[in-house]
Design an enzyme around this catalytic site. Structure first.
Site, PDB file in Angstrom:
ATOM      1  N   LYS A  89      31.732  65.354  76.238  1.00 25.03           N
ATOM      2  CA  LYS A  89      31.512  66.727  76.687  1.00 25.03           C
ATOM      3  C   LYS A  89      31.909  67.751  75.622  1.00 25.03           C
ATOM      4  O   LYS A  89      32.075  68.932  75.925  1.00 25.03           O
ATOM      5  CB  LYS A  89      32.296  66.987  77.976  1.00 25.03           C
ATOM      6  CG  LYS A  89      31.877  66.090  79.139  1.00 25.03           C
ATOM      7  CD  LYS A  89      32.729  66.355  80.365  1.00 25.03           C
ATOM      8  CE  LYS A  89      32.427  65.352  81.471  1.00 25.03           C
ATOM      9  NZ  LYS A  89      33.277  65.564  82.660  1.00 25.03           N
ATOM     10  N   PRO A 114      31.091  71.878  83.617  1.00 25.23           N
ATOM     11  CA  PRO A 114      29.935  71.361  82.878  1.00 25.23           C
ATOM     12  C   PRO A 114      30.138  69.897  82.498  1.00 25.23           C
ATOM     13  O   PRO A 114      31.182  69.530  81.965  1.00 25.23           O
ATOM     14  CB  PRO A 114      29.892  72.267  81.640  1.00 25.23           C
ATOM     15  CG  PRO A 114      30.579  73.519  82.056  1.00 25.23           C
ATOM     16  CD  PRO A 114      31.649  73.086  83.004  1.00 25.23           C
ATOM     17  N   GLU A 115      29.146  69.070  82.803  1.00 21.47           N
ATOM     18  CA  GLU A 115      29.215  67.650  82.477  1.00 21.47           C
ATOM     19  C   GLU A 115      28.243  67.366  81.332  1.00 21.47           C
ATOM     20  O   GLU A 115      27.713  68.286  80.712  1.00 21.47           O
ATOM     21  CB  GLU A 115      28.932  66.820  83.725  1.00 21.47           C
ATOM     22  CG  GLU A 115      29.969  67.049  84.828  1.00 21.47           C
ATOM     23  CD  GLU A 115      29.791  66.140  86.033  1.00 21.47           C
ATOM     24  OE1 GLU A 115      29.092  65.121  85.925  1.00 21.47           O
ATOM     25  OE2 GLU A 115      30.352  66.451  87.100  1.00 21.47           O
ATOM     26  N   ARG A 121      39.466  63.813  93.394  1.00 22.19           N
ATOM     27  CA  ARG A 121      38.137  64.410  93.257  1.00 22.19           C
ATOM     28  C   ARG A 121      37.313  64.084  94.487  1.00 22.19           C
ATOM     29  O   ARG A 121      37.408  62.990  95.051  1.00 22.19           O
ATOM     30  CB  ARG A 121      37.421  63.884  92.001  1.00 22.19           C
ATOM     31  CG  ARG A 121      38.193  64.054  90.710  1.00 22.19           C
ATOM     32  CD  ARG A 121      38.422  65.508  90.344  1.00 22.19           C
ATOM     33  NE  ARG A 121      37.198  66.217  90.068  1.00 22.19           N
ATOM     34  CZ  ARG A 121      36.587  66.229  88.889  1.00 22.19           C
ATOM     35  NH1 ARG A 121      37.081  65.531  87.879  1.00 22.19           N
ATOM     36  NH2 ARG A 121      35.490  66.915  88.706  1.00 22.19           N
ATOM     37  N   LYS A 171      38.751  44.561  87.761  1.00 16.07           N
ATOM     38  CA  LYS A 171      39.180  45.946  87.956  1.00 16.07           C
ATOM     39  C   LYS A 171      39.237  46.267  89.455  1.00 16.07           C
ATOM     40  O   LYS A 171      38.245  46.130  90.171  1.00 16.07           O
ATOM     41  CB  LYS A 171      38.224  46.919  87.259  1.00 16.07           C
ATOM     42  CG  LYS A 171      38.165  46.764  85.741  1.00 16.07           C
ATOM     43  CD  LYS A 171      39.508  47.069  85.112  1.00 16.07           C
ATOM     44  CE  LYS A 171      39.420  46.976  83.588  1.00 16.07           C
ATOM     45  NZ  LYS A 171      40.728  47.179  82.952  1.00 16.07           N
TER      46      LYS A 171
END
Length: 269
Positions: free
Chosen positions: A57, A2-3, A259, A150
């Site tokens: 979250k 769940p996000e 991921r 970055k």
């Protein structure tokens, strides 16, 4: 997992049944979640519920004496049920409410958490979090400044909770597709115009998913037991090898930070 939209959907679903009511007691059938269920939750008795909030979250249930902090983990869900509803195998925690209902926590993989904080400022899990993506603090100016120099790929960088909270794997892939940005690019390579588009897209994608009740891919259910419907509108996530709905080219998959990332090389640059 769940996000943010799924957690916000859960918050909105349970709030009307909790606020203004009293938690009579908690039933904990299995305290061995990601971290053991806090002793203060095991000892709950006649606690009025003042509010139900969300940070990143985490669901935050405000009581008179402190806060219950709930994380749904990989497979957790919350439902409002009649008090007499029998528990099943993966139903680990119930909060028994004064209105004859229970808030039931179900988690097949037991990777969620039920924690306690006297006040939110002392909570370790909430420390060092970045801004909420739907807040006024999350602006193009903020993200552009953060991105400078970055070298981390932008997909992985967006999922860093110190940069912005709640943009998980699904919504990072979907937002980058909608913004037309390749996920493998270095975050620092994005122009100010691209960052402006990305911030607007993240907000729009998350808001639309909340309107659809979140994304049900495996275990997530809304508080009424219904699935989220945003999965039917996914453009790239989980669609590797299928044709892009925009251009007809094949959706690709790559690994970023262990991921899976889904993208269209023709639509994203």
């Amino acid at each position: 997992m769940p996000e943010l939209p799924e957690v916000e959907t859960s918050r909105r679903g349970i709030e009307p049944y909790l606020v203004g009511q009293t938690i009579l007691y908690a039933v904990v059938r299995n305290a061995r979640l990601r971290w053991p269920v806090s002793d203060e939750i095991l000892a709950l008795s006649d606690q009025p519920v003042l509010s139900v909030q969300r940070r990143a979250k985490y669901l935050l249930i405000e009581l008179k004496t402190g806060w219950i902090i709930v994380h749904l983990g990989m497979s957790g869900s919350l439902r409002i049920l009649p008090e007499e509803t029998e528990a099943e195998k993966h139903d680990h925690v119930d909060l028994v409410i004064s209105n004859g209902k229970i808030l039931r926590y179900t988690d097949p993989r037991r990777f969620g958490a039920w924690l306690w904080a006297k006040d939110l400022e002392t909570s370790n899990v909430l420390a060092h979090l970045g801004p909420e993506p739907l807040s006024d603090e999350f602006t193009a100016e903020y993200l552009f400044e953060k991105s400078r120099n970055k070298r981390t790929v932008v997909k992985q960088w967006l999922m860093d909770n110190k940069v912005v909270v709640g943009v998980g794997n699904i919504y990072a892939s979907e937002s980058l597709f909608t913004a037309g940005i390749l996920p493998e690019r270095a975050a620092g390579s994005l122009t100010e115009t691209e960052i402006t588009q990305l911030v607007a897209t993240i907000k729009a994608v998350l808001l639309h998913s909340i309107e659809q009740g979140g994304t049900t891919l495996r275990d997530f259910l809304q508080s009424d037991g219904k699935p989220g419907y945003f999965a039917q509108e996914l453009q790239v996530y989980g669609r590797a090898g299928e044709l892009c709905r925009r251009c007809g080219n094949v959706i690709e998959i790559a690994k970023h930070g262990q991921r899976s990332t889904f993208f269209c090389r023709h639509c994203q640059h």
